[in-house]
Motif scaffolding. Structure first.
Motif, short mmCIF file in Angstrom:
data_model
loop_
_atom_site.label_atom_id
_atom_site.label_comp_id
_atom_site.label_asym_id
_atom_site.label_seq_id
_atom_site.Cartn_x
_atom_site.Cartn_y
_atom_site.Cartn_z
N LYS A 113 42.34 41.77 37.27
CA LYS A 113 42.12 42.39 35.64
C LYS A 113 40.93 42.80 35.89
O LYS A 113 40.06 42.21 36.16
CB LYS A 113 42.74 41.15 34.86
N HIS A 114 40.68 43.92 34.99
CA HIS A 114 39.38 44.41 34.82
C HIS A 114 38.97 44.52 33.62
O HIS A 114 39.42 45.10 32.86
CB HIS A 114 39.52 45.82 35.62
N PHE B 169 38.38 37.55 37.57
CA PHE B 169 38.23 38.71 36.98
C PHE B 169 37.27 39.79 37.86
O PHE B 169 36.43 39.15 38.23
CB PHE B 169 38.08 38.79 35.44
N LYS B 170 37.53 40.84 37.64
CA LYS B 170 36.68 41.97 37.87
C LYS B 170 35.83 42.36 36.55
O LYS B 170 36.54 42.62 35.53
CB LYS B 170 37.20 43.23 38.33
N THR C 189 32.92 44.99 34.42
CA THR C 189 31.96 45.94 34.59
C THR C 189 31.13 45.81 33.31
O THR C 189 31.67 45.64 32.32
CB THR C 189 32.54 47.24 34.38
N ASN D 294 32.80 41.90 42.52
CA ASN D 294 33.45 41.60 41.22
C ASN D 294 32.79 41.65 39.98
O ASN D 294 33.19 41.50 38.86
CB ASN D 294 34.30 40.34 41.38
N ASN E 185 42.04 50.66 39.26
CA ASN E 185 41.09 49.87 39.01
C ASN E 185 40.83 50.04 37.32
O ASN E 185 39.75 49.77 36.93
CB ASN E 185 39.77 50.57 39.74
N ILE F 132 40.41 49.52 33.48
CA ILE F 132 39.88 48.66 32.54
C ILE F 132 41.39 47.98 31.72
O ILE F 132 41.96 48.81 31.28
CB ILE F 132 38.97 49.13 31.50
N THR F 133 41.45 46.66 31.53
CA THR F 133 42.64 46.02 30.98
C THR F 133 42.01 45.49 29.76
O THR F 133 43.01 45.07 28.82
CB THR F 133 43.16 45.10 31.99
#
Length: 460
Positions: free
Chosen positions: A4-5, A32-33, A35, A62, A111, A113-114
Motif C-alpha cells: 500500500k502506497h 507501507f511504502k 512518498t 520504502n 505503484n 498511491i492508495t
C-alpha cells in the motif's frame, strides 16, 4: 499490486515537516511504502542536512523524498507567511495532481498511491485526492486546541470576540468550552503573524482549511487525551496518537531537518552534572533583535549555570548587521552554543534541568514527554496558546515578564531560572505528566491502539 502506497504532504515549514516525517517512519515500519512530498526549496535543505550521498531515497526503497514547487522564487522569504500562502494556492494543488498522476501511471499502475495523509494546513490536498479517487486523512501539526479554535470561528464572530476578517473586537479573555482554558483575545494565533494584511490572508486561509478538512476520513494528532481532554471532547473526530518520539535506541540524525544537527552537544552534556543544564532553543522561525539577543546572552551568564543554546544562523533575520553580535562582557564559558541540536535526544539527557522554549507544539510535546520543566518565551502564532497550557493548565512551567521597553531583561531571566529550578511542585508535576503521557505509546496504550486502527483503515 505491491505495498500500500501512502503520499504524505507537510506544510513547507520545519515544525510541520517534523511530525509528518515521524508519522512516515511509523508507516514504513508497519509495511507501507511512503512518498514524502516537500517543497523544492525545503527538499534541497533536507537532503543537504542528511549529508547522504543518495540523498533522496532512504530506509531501503520504502520512504522516498520527492518535491513540488511552492510558487515562490529562490530568493523570496518563506517566513513571510502571507506571500507563501498565496503562492501555495496558485501553484501546489495542480503540481500535486500532476505528481500523483505521474506516479500512478508508472510501471503499469503497480505503484499507485492508495491514500493521502496531508497536513491540515494543506488540506486542499484532500480535494485533489477526491478528484483522483484516493482516500485521505489529515495530520494536525499543532495542538488539538488550535483545531477546536479554527473550527469555532463562527462562534467567536457570533459572540463579538472578532470580526469576519479575524480581527479582535475587544480586549479580555474567551473560553471555547467549560473544559477549555480562558485565553487572552490578544493571543488569537493569526493575529500575531505579520501586519494586518498578512493576518487577514492567514485568517481566511484557515477558514478554507475547515471546509477542505471535512473531506478527511481521519484526523490524526500528536497529542494525548490527558493533555487536551477539553479540546478532544469538543472535537471528537481527532484521533490522538502522540507523543511522537524517536525510538530510544536511535542516536542517528533525524530525517527531515532543514539544518544539520550538531551531535557534539551530546558529548558536552555527558560532562555536566545531572539536572544542571539550561537548554535554550526557539525553533526554526523565531528571530531576535540585537538588544533582546544581548539580554538573553547576559541573562544566561548571570544564572551561573551550564547552558546549551541553539543559535540558528538566520535567527537575526539574516541582517548581517547584527549577525549574533555577542555582547563584549559575555564570556559564555559555562555554556555551549550550537547552530542546530538533535533536540529529542538532548531533552532526554539526564543533565537537562529546564527548557527555555518558544513553545512550538513539537517542542512542547518533546519537553512534556521527557519531564522537563519549561520557561516559556512564545514568539507568535499557536505558541501563545501552548504557553497557556504549559503554565496555567498543566502547571509545568513559568512565563517571562517583559520590561517597559518590551524586553525580557537579563535579571528577569536569572530570576525565573532560579524560581523554576527551586520549585519542587513544578518538577513533581513534570515527572508525573511524563509518565502519564508516555503510557499512551506503550504496547497497550491509547495512542498505540488509535494508530493501529488507522493502519487497519489504510490497509482496507
Amino acid at each position: 499490486m505491491g505495498l500500500k502506497h501512502v503520499l504524505v504532504l507537510p506544510f513547507p515549514a520545519q515544525g510541520h515537516v517534523n511530525p509528518l516525517m515521524h508519522l512516515s517512519h511509523k508507516l514504513v515500519q508497519h509495511g507501507f511504502k511512503v512518498t514524502f512530498v516537500n517543497s523544492d526549496f525545503n527538499h534541497k535543505r533536507v537532503v543537504s542536512a542528511i549529508k547522504d550521498e543518495k540523498g533522496n531515497n532512504l530506509e531501503g526503497s520504502n520512504l522516498e523524498l520527492v518535491s513540488i514547487p511552492d510558487g515562490l522564487g529562490p530568493e523570496e522569504d518563506r517566513n513571510e507567511s502571507g506571500s507563501l500562502l498565496l503562492a501555495i494556492m496558485r501553484t501546489m494543488p495542480s503540481a500535486l495532481e500532476n505528481l500523483i498522476r505521474d506516479i500512478n501511471s508508472m510501471d503499469g499502475g503497480s505503484n499507485r498511491i492508495t491514500s493521502i495523509v496531508c497536513d491540515t494546513y494543506l488540506s486542499w490536498a484532500l480535494e485533489v485526492g477526491q478528484k483522483l479517487g484516493i482516500k485521505g486523512a489529515a495530520m494536525i501539526p499543532s495542538s488539538a486546541a488550535i483545531v477546536a479554535l479554527v473550527n469555532n470561528f463562527p462562534k467567536l464572530i457570533e459572540e463579538g470576540i472578532m470580526d469576519s476578517d479575524g480581527f479582535p473586537l475587544r480586549k479580555g479573555k474567551y473560553q471555547l468550552s467549560q473544559e477549555m482554558p480562558n485565553v487572552d483575545i490578544d493571543c488569537l494565533p493569526w493575529s500575531c503573524i505579520g501586519d494586518l494584511h498578512v493576518q487577514k490572508i492567514t485568517y481566511h486561509y484557515l477558514t478554507k482549511t475547515v471546509k477542505w478538512s471535512s473531506l478527511a476520513n481521519w484526523w490524526l494528532s500528536n497529542t494525548t487525551n490527558e493533555l487536551e481532554h477539553g479540546a478532544l471532547s469538543l472535537f471528537p473526530n481527532i484521533l490522538p496518537i502522540g507523543p511522537f518520539l524517536k525510538e530510544s535506541t536511535e542516536e542517528s540524525r533525524s530525517l527531515g531537518q532543514f539544518w544539520e544537527e550538531d551531535f557534539s552537544s551530546l558529548n558536552w552534556l555527558n560532562q555536566q552534572p545531572p539536572s544542571s543544564v539550561i537548554y535554550v532553543a526557539f525553533g526554526s522561525i523565531a528571530i531576535f533583535d540585537p538588544s533582546q539577543f544581548k539580554e538573553l546572552a547576559l541573562g544566561l551568564e548571570l544564572t551561573n549555570r551550564p547552558f546549551l543554546w541553539v543559535v540558528r544562523e538566520d535567527s537575526d533575520n539574516g541582517n548581517g548587521n547584527t549577525n549574533h553580535k555577542y555582547p563584549d562582557e559575555f564570556q559564555g564559558t559555562k555554556g555551549k552554543i550550537v547552530k542546530w541540536a538533535p533536540q529529542q535526544i538532548v531533552l532526554k539527557h539526564p543533565a537537562i534541568a529546564c527548557f527555555i522554549s518558544h513553545c512550538g507544539w513539537n517542542s512542547t510535546m518533546e519537553g512534556v514527554s521527557n519531564g522537563v520543566p519549561f520557561l516559556c518565551w512564545p514568539y507568535f502564532a499557536d505558541q501563545l496558546l501552548d504557553k497557556t497550557y504549559i503554565c496555567d493548565v498543566w502547571k509545568v512551567g513559568l512565563g517571562f515578564d517583559k520590561d517597559e521597553k518590551g524586553i525580557i531583561s537579563r535579571w528577569e531571566i536569572k530570576k525565573k531560572v532560579e524560581e523554576l529550578l527551586g520549585d519542587e511542585d513544578i518538577k513533581g508535576r513534570s515527572k508525573k505528566m511524563k509518565d502519564m503521557v508516555m503510557n499512551n505509546i506503550a504496547k497497550d496504550g491509547n495512542s498505540t491502539h488509535n494508530f493501529n486502527k488507522f493502519v487497519e483503515w489504510l490497509n482496507e
